[in-house]
Design an enzyme around this catalytic site. Structure first.
Site, short mmCIF file in Angstrom:
data_model
loop_
_atom_site.label_atom_id
_atom_site.label_comp_id
_atom_site.label_asym_id
_atom_site.label_seq_id
_atom_site.Cartn_x
_atom_site.Cartn_y
_atom_site.Cartn_z
N ASP A 13 0.83 -1.20 0.00
CA ASP A 13 0.00 0.00 0.00
C ASP A 13 0.87 1.26 0.00
O ASP A 13 0.56 2.25 -0.66
CB ASP A 13 -0.93 0.01 1.21
CG ASP A 13 -1.76 -1.25 1.29
OD1 ASP A 13 -2.25 -1.70 0.24
OD2 ASP A 13 -1.89 -1.81 2.39
N ARG A 16 2.44 1.81 -3.46
CA ARG A 16 1.45 2.39 -4.38
C ARG A 16 1.28 3.88 -4.11
O ARG A 16 1.26 4.68 -5.03
CB ARG A 16 0.11 1.67 -4.25
CG ARG A 16 0.12 0.31 -4.89
CD ARG A 16 -1.23 -0.36 -4.82
NE ARG A 16 -1.18 -1.64 -5.53
CZ ARG A 16 -1.80 -2.72 -5.14
NH1 ARG A 16 -2.56 -2.71 -4.06
NH2 ARG A 16 -1.70 -3.84 -5.83
N HIS A 43 -5.43 -3.37 4.92
CA HIS A 43 -4.84 -3.68 3.62
C HIS A 43 -5.90 -4.03 2.58
O HIS A 43 -5.67 -4.79 1.66
CB HIS A 43 -3.83 -4.82 3.79
CG HIS A 43 -3.20 -5.28 2.51
ND1 HIS A 43 -2.41 -4.45 1.73
CD2 HIS A 43 -3.26 -6.46 1.86
CE1 HIS A 43 -2.01 -5.13 0.66
NE2 HIS A 43 -2.51 -6.34 0.71
N MET A 92 3.35 -7.18 -5.55
CA MET A 92 3.61 -7.80 -4.26
C MET A 92 5.05 -8.26 -4.15
O MET A 92 5.65 -8.16 -3.08
CB MET A 92 2.64 -8.97 -4.02
CG MET A 92 2.69 -9.53 -2.61
SD MET A 92 2.44 -8.28 -1.33
CE MET A 92 3.84 -8.61 -0.29
#
Length: 192
Positions: A13, A16, A43, A92
Site C-alpha cells: 500500500d 502504491r 490492507h 507484491m
C-alpha cells in the site's frame, strides 16, 4: 528494548501511495517520498488510509480524491488491466523485496529503518499513546514503525492528520473490525 517481532506487511500500500503521488506531482521521485507519506489502517479497500502530510497541499480536491481511491483499490486496477486473468503479483514481489531489504538492513547493518506494518495493538508498550477511538475498536492496525535488529523498536500514530484522513480512519475502523473478527473466527474455527 524492542516491542515485539511478529507483524503484518502493508508495504504494498505504501509503494502504491509513493508511486502514484510521485507520478501525479511529477516533481519528486517515489523513493523521495519513502517515510514521508504512508498508509495506516488495514490492507483492503477503504481500510487503507493514505497519510500525505504536507504533500496534500500540492493537490486539488479532485486529485486528492482520485489518489486516495487509486491507493485503496490499486489491486483492482491491476486485475482489470489483466482482464481478470491475474493479480498484482509483480507489485507484491516488489513490496516483499522492499520489506525484506528493510529487515536485512535493520538486522545485518544495525540501522533503524522506517517501515509500516499491521500490528497487534495490545502487544505494544505504551498503547495509551494511540488514540482511544482506535484502541477501543480494534486489536490490530497498520501504523508507521521503526525496525531494529531486534524487531520493532517503536510504533507511532501520525499527529498531523487532516480532517479527511480522520474521517477515513473512522470508515476504516468499521470495516477492519468486521475483517479482524472474520480472520480470528477463521483461525479459531475447525480446519476440516
Amino acid at each position: 528494548m524492542p516491542l515485539f517481532k511478529v507483524f503484518g506487511i502493508t508495504t504494498l500500500d505504501n509503494l502504491r501511495l509513493e508511486q502514484f503521488l510521485s507520478a501525479q506531482l511529477q516533481t519528486v521521485t517515489a523513493s523521495d517520498l519513502l517515510g514521508d507519506v504512508f498508509t495506516i489502517g488495514g490492507h483492503s479497500g477503504e481500510t487503507i488510509v493514505p497519510i500525505l502530510n504536507s504533500w496534500a497541499k500540492n493537490l486539488t480536491k479532485e486529485e486528492y480524491q482520485a489518489l486516495v481511491h487509486r491507493v485503496q483499490f490499486g489491486g483492482d486496477e491491476v486485475v482489470k488491466a489483466k482482464n481478470g486473468k491475474g493479480s498484482a503479483t509483480l507489485s507484491m514481489a516488489t513490496a516483499a523485496y522492499r520489506f525484506a531489504s528493510s529487515l536485512l538492513t535493520a538486522i545485518v547493518d544495525g540501522i533503524i529503518v522506517d517501515e509500516v506494518g499491521f500490528v497487534n495493538l495490545y502487544t505494544l508498550n505504551g498503547v495509551d499513546r494511540l488514540p482511544d477511538f482506535i484502541t477501543s475498536e480494534v486489536d490490530y492496525f497498520s501504523l508507521p514503525l521503526k525496525l531494529s535488529r531486534d524487531g520493532i523498536e517503536s510504533v507511532s500514530f501520525p499527529h498531523d492528520i487532516n480532517q479527511h484522513e480522520f474521517s477515513m480512519i473512522h470508515v476504516a475502523l468499521k470495516k477492519l473490525k468486521r475483517d479482524i473478527a472474520k480472520g480470528v473466527n477463521f483461525v479459531s474455527g475447525p480446519k476440516l
